[in-house]
Design a protein around this motif. Structure first.
Motif, PDB file in Angstrom:
ATOM      1  N   LYS A 298       0.834  -1.194   0.000  1.00  0.00           N
ATOM      2  CA  LYS A 298       0.000   0.000   0.000  1.00  0.00           C
ATOM      3  C   LYS A 298       0.875   1.252   0.000  1.00  0.00           C
ATOM      4  CE  LYS A 298      -1.750  -2.027   3.565  1.00  0.00           C
ATOM      5  NZ  LYS A 298      -1.437  -3.428   3.285  1.00  0.00           N
ATOM      6  N   ILE A 299       0.609   2.141  -0.963  1.00  0.00           N
ATOM      7  CA  ILE A 299       1.326   3.406  -1.085  1.00  0.00           C
ATOM      8  C   ILE A 299       0.399   4.531  -0.649  1.00  0.00           C
ATOM      9  CG2 ILE A 299       2.601   4.947  -2.615  1.00  0.00           C
ATOM     10  CD1 ILE A 299       3.828   2.138  -2.322  1.00  0.00           C
ATOM     11  N   GLY A 300       0.783   5.258   0.407  1.00  0.00           N
ATOM     12  CA  GLY A 300       0.012   6.414   0.846  1.00  0.00           C
ATOM     13  C   GLY A 300       0.426   7.644   0.062  1.00  0.00           C
ATOM     14  N   LEU A 301      -0.530   8.496  -0.246  1.00  0.00           N
ATOM     15  CA  LEU A 301      -0.235   9.703  -1.030  1.00  0.00           C
ATOM     16  C   LEU A 301      -1.019  10.884  -0.479  1.00  0.00           C
ATOM     17  CD1 LEU A 301       1.090  10.980  -3.648  1.00  0.00           C
ATOM     18  CD2 LEU A 301      -1.134  10.598  -4.718  1.00  0.00           C
ATOM     19  N   CYS A 302      -0.327  12.013  -0.321  1.00  0.00           N
ATOM     20  CA  CYS A 302      -1.004  13.269   0.000  1.00  0.00           C
ATOM     21  C   CYS A 302      -0.356  14.401  -0.786  1.00  0.00           C
ATOM     22  CB  CYS A 302      -0.948  13.578   1.492  1.00  0.00           C
ATOM     23  SG  CYS A 302      -1.846  15.092   1.912  1.00  0.00           S
TER      24      CYS A 302
ATOM     25  N   ILE B 266      -3.267   2.186  -3.856  1.00  0.00           N
ATOM     26  CA  ILE B 266      -3.009   3.598  -3.621  1.00  0.00           C
ATOM     27  C   ILE B 266      -3.996   4.098  -2.563  1.00  0.00           C
ATOM     28  CG2 ILE B 266      -2.780   5.882  -4.645  1.00  0.00           C
ATOM     29  CD1 ILE B 266      -0.880   3.707  -5.775  1.00  0.00           C
ATOM     30  N   VAL B 267      -3.461   4.591  -1.453  1.00  0.00           N
ATOM     31  CA  VAL B 267      -4.281   5.101  -0.354  1.00  0.00           C
ATOM     32  C   VAL B 267      -4.091   6.610  -0.283  1.00  0.00           C
ATOM     33  CG1 VAL B 267      -4.757   5.025   2.119  1.00  0.00           C
ATOM     34  CG2 VAL B 267      -4.070   2.932   0.905  1.00  0.00           C
ATOM     35  N   PHE B 268      -5.091   7.342  -0.750  1.00  0.00           N
ATOM     36  CA  PHE B 268      -5.049   8.799  -0.672  1.00  0.00           C
ATOM     37  C   PHE B 268      -5.366   9.204   0.770  1.00  0.00           C
ATOM     38  CE2 PHE B 268      -6.033   7.990  -5.137  1.00  0.00           C
ATOM     39  CZ  PHE B 268      -5.163   8.857  -5.794  1.00  0.00           C
ATOM     40  N   LEU B 269      -4.449   9.908   1.400  1.00  0.00           N
ATOM     41  CA  LEU B 269      -4.563  10.213   2.826  1.00  0.00           C
ATOM     42  C   LEU B 269      -4.498  11.728   3.035  1.00  0.00           C
ATOM     43  CD1 LEU B 269      -4.838   8.968   5.599  1.00  0.00           C
ATOM     44  CD2 LEU B 269      -2.359   8.644   5.678  1.00  0.00           C
ATOM     45  N   PRO B 270      -5.637  12.422   2.978  1.00  0.00           N
ATOM     46  CA  PRO B 270      -5.647  13.878   3.117  1.00  0.00           C
ATOM     47  C   PRO B 270      -5.195  14.324   4.508  1.00  0.00           C
ATOM     48  CG  PRO B 270      -7.733  13.060   2.211  1.00  0.00           C
ATOM     49  CD  PRO B 270      -6.980  11.875   2.733  1.00  0.00           C
ATOM     50  N   ILE B 271      -4.374  15.357   4.550  1.00  0.00           N
ATOM     51  CA  ILE B 271      -3.978  15.964   5.818  1.00  0.00           C
ATOM     52  C   ILE B 271      -4.935  17.102   6.179  1.00  0.00           C
ATOM     53  CG2 ILE B 271      -2.161  17.402   6.866  1.00  0.00           C
ATOM     54  CD1 ILE B 271      -1.637  14.426   7.034  1.00  0.00           C
ATOM     55  N   ASN B 272      -5.542  17.715   5.188  1.00  0.00           N
ATOM     56  CA  ASN B 272      -6.616  18.672   5.430  1.00  0.00           C
ATOM     57  C   ASN B 272      -7.844  18.139   4.698  1.00  0.00           C
ATOM     58  OD1 ASN B 272      -8.470  20.893   5.194  1.00  0.00           O
ATOM     59  ND2 ASN B 272      -6.796  22.284   5.727  1.00  0.00           N
ATOM     60  N   HIS B 273      -8.802  17.612   5.446  1.00  0.00           N
ATOM     61  CA  HIS B 273      -9.911  16.906   4.785  1.00  0.00           C
ATOM     62  C   HIS B 273     -10.804  17.849   3.989  1.00  0.00           C
ATOM     63  CE1 HIS B 273     -12.596  18.144   8.137  1.00  0.00           C
ATOM     64  NE2 HIS B 273     -13.563  17.929   7.277  1.00  0.00           N
ATOM     65  N   SER B 274     -10.835  19.137   4.355  1.00  0.00           N
ATOM     66  CA  SER B 274     -11.725  20.049   3.644  1.00  0.00           C
ATOM     67  C   SER B 274     -11.135  20.546   2.333  1.00  0.00           C
ATOM     68  CB  SER B 274     -12.086  21.241   4.535  1.00  0.00           C
ATOM     69  OG  SER B 274     -10.949  22.033   4.791  1.00  0.00           O
ATOM     70  N   THR B 275      -9.802  20.548   2.207  1.00  0.00           N
ATOM     71  CA  THR B 275      -9.177  21.023   0.966  1.00  0.00           C
ATOM     72  C   THR B 275      -8.469  19.913   0.194  1.00  0.00           C
ATOM     73  OG1 THR B 275      -7.152  21.662   2.177  1.00  0.00           O
ATOM     74  CG2 THR B 275      -8.855  23.348   1.885  1.00  0.00           C
ATOM     75  N   ASP B 276      -7.727  19.068   0.900  1.00  0.00           N
ATOM     76  CA  ASP B 276      -6.976  18.005   0.224  1.00  0.00           C
ATOM     77  C   ASP B 276      -7.891  16.898  -0.299  1.00  0.00           C
ATOM     78  OD1 ASP B 276      -4.743  19.421   0.958  1.00  0.00           O
ATOM     79  OD2 ASP B 276      -4.076  18.013   2.498  1.00  0.00           O
ATOM     80  N   ALA B 277      -8.924  16.559   0.482  1.00  0.00           N
ATOM     81  CA  ALA B 277      -9.775  15.425   0.097  1.00  0.00           C
ATOM     82  C   ALA B 277     -10.452  15.622  -1.261  1.00  0.00           C
ATOM     83  CB  ALA B 277     -10.806  15.140   1.183  1.00  0.00           C
ATOM     84  N   PRO B 278     -11.018  16.796  -1.575  1.00  0.00           N
ATOM     85  CA  PRO B 278     -11.598  16.961  -2.914  1.00  0.00           C
ATOM     86  C   PRO B 278     -10.564  16.802  -4.030  1.00  0.00           C
ATOM     87  CG  PRO B 278     -12.414  18.663  -1.445  1.00  0.00           C
ATOM     88  CD  PRO B 278     -11.319  17.958  -0.718  1.00  0.00           C
ATOM     89  N   LEU B 279      -9.344  17.276  -3.787  1.00  0.00           N
ATOM     90  CA  LEU B 279      -8.280  17.090  -4.777  1.00  0.00           C
ATOM     91  C   LEU B 279      -7.970  15.611  -4.945  1.00  0.00           C
ATOM     92  CD1 LEU B 279      -5.996  18.083  -6.630  1.00  0.00           C
ATOM     93  CD2 LEU B 279      -4.581  18.391  -4.574  1.00  0.00           C
ATOM     94  N   MET B 280      -7.911  14.875  -3.845  1.00  0.00           N
ATOM     95  CA  MET B 280      -7.637  13.433  -3.905  1.00  0.00           C
ATOM     96  C   MET B 280      -8.737  12.691  -4.664  1.00  0.00           C
ATOM     97  SD  MET B 280      -4.831  13.180  -2.092  1.00  0.00           S
ATOM     98  CE  MET B 280      -3.992  14.238  -0.938  1.00  0.00           C
TER      99      MET B 280
END
Length: 405
Positions: free
Chosen positions: A232-236, A263-277
């Motif tokens: 598993k590769i985490g990405l932010c 691929i595990v998309f792991l947002p550090i800011n869920h309100s901004t990073d998550a939509p990009l992920m």
């Protein structure tokens, strides 16, 4: 024995940034360790949640938009025995905000501590550069009228930077204790001017511990993937400065998925990073081999999730820090010098920057690290111990200061 009243501010706590919240949680723990019985008040955009989660007093977020009560801010600072600016990269990202709070504290006689704050090798261009618009057009016109003898745009930028750097030096030299995040920050501060009392500590998030795995709420898809035996590769990727070559990144992720990586998309800011992920995942041809970890997550949850990964790729500094705490191999994408500074003790260099990502380097590092986790663990253990030693030395100075209050 008098209980010391400590006010924490100058960082945008409560704004969904897991890195900032990890710092806050660990700083609260440090304060309770070195000054048992201290009264801690936090300036945060989520007062009720912060108070319940950390057992502290909480007040609104001061210094950052939207509008806030300056009178209430000054009252909180004046009432405290100690004002602490506890971390993040504010010396370059938004220095005018915490420096103004330090100035208030110095004026009213409240003791001041700068703790674990970082600084990039350049000030925030969105604040100290003349951005496109009427002002830049006018200054460029003046430069043309001067036949190029004076670059009025550069001149204004240099004056703004000089004022900011002078203010940094002035306020830091008035502090009772200055502990910076790393040697590179110390060098960046000294490039502004002499601050002889400044010490080097480490990021307080190095002290974070993971949440119990069984108590973390996940979708069935996410839990099955994280508990699987697949690599598993985490990405932010930070949405604050998005990667310029998104298509190339998605192609890279598809190549990994085709090799049976998850691929595990792991947002550090869920309100901004998550939509990009979610957008990046949607562009993948092989998105069934990927998942976005959604929802509002605590730092300890993110740390536990990172511990389930085989490798982390991130342009967010604090995901790199948290992964390394559990000795998960890391690949950084530079977003300001703070990522490069953190990677240096590991003997790593960034896989380019968000503006010019080096996917060949990223692939070669992934291939090297994925099969040598034990070797990385040896290095990361040594780095972690070194950072903890720096924190312990800094805590001794902090304990001495608080005992004298």
């Amino acid at each position: 024995m008098k209980s010391v009243d400590i006010f924490l501010g100058g960082v945008p706590f409560g704004r969904n940034n897991v890195g900032d919240e990890a710092i806050l949680e660990c700083v609260v723990g440090i304060l309770r360790e070195v000054s048992p019985g201290c009264r801690i008040t936090v300036s945060t955009d989520r007062p009720r949640e912060t108070a319940e989660r950390l057992g502290v007093h909480a007040v609104p977020l001061f210094g950052f938009a939207p509008a806030y009560s300056k009178a209430e801010m000054e009252e909180c600072i004046a009432r405290a025995d100690v004002f602490m600016w506890p971390g993040a990269t504010g010396l370059s990202d938004y220095p005018e905000i915490p420096l103004a709070m330090l100035e208030v504290a110095h004026r009213v006689g409240t003791r001041t501590v700068v703790w674990g704050v970082g600084m990039n090798d350049a000030l925030n261009p969105y604040i100290y550069s003349v951005l496109p618009g009427k002002k830049k057009v006018l200054l460029s016109l003046l430069s043309a009228l001067a036949f190029g003898r004076v670059d009025f745009v550069k001149a204004m930028e240099r004056r703004a930077e000089a004022r900011a750097k002078a203010k940094i030096v002035e306020e830091l030299n008035r502090c009772d204790l200055v502990v910076l995040r790393d040697p590179e920050t110390l060098a960046a501060v000294h490039a502004c001017g002499d601050v002889p009392g400044a010490l080097v500590g480490a990021d307080s998030a190095e002290l974070l511990t993971p949440a119990p795995w069984e108590g973390i709420e996940l979708t069935r898809e996410a839990r099955e993937m994280l508990e699987s035996s697949a690599r598993k590769i985490g990405l932010c990727i930070s949405a604050q400065r998005q990667i310029a070559h998104e298509k190339e990144l998605v192609d890279f992720l598809d190549r990994l998925a085709d090799r049976d990586y998850r691929i595990v998309f792991l947002p550090i800011n869920h309100s901004t990073d998550a939509p990009l992920m979610e957008k990046l995942r949607g562009w993948m041809k092989n998105h069934v081999h990927s998942v976005v970890i959604g929802g509002h997550r605590t730092p300890r949850e993110i740390l536990a999730i990172a511990g389930r990964l085989d490798l982390v790729i991130s342009s967010r500094l604090h995901l790199l820090i948290l992964a390394s705490v559990l000795h998960v191999p890391i690949i950084g994408i530079s977003r300001g010098s703070k990522v490069d500074n953190f990677l240096a003790p590991f003997g790593h260099i960034s896989a380019g920057s968000v503006d010019a990502c080096d996917f060949d380097h990223m692939q070669s590092e992934l291939d090297r690290l994925i099969d040598s986790r034990e070797e990385f663990a040896e290095v990361s253990t040594a780095v972690h111990e070194m950072l903890l030693q720096r924190l312990d030395a800094a805590k001794a100075h902090l304990a001495e200061l608080l005992a004298a209050c």
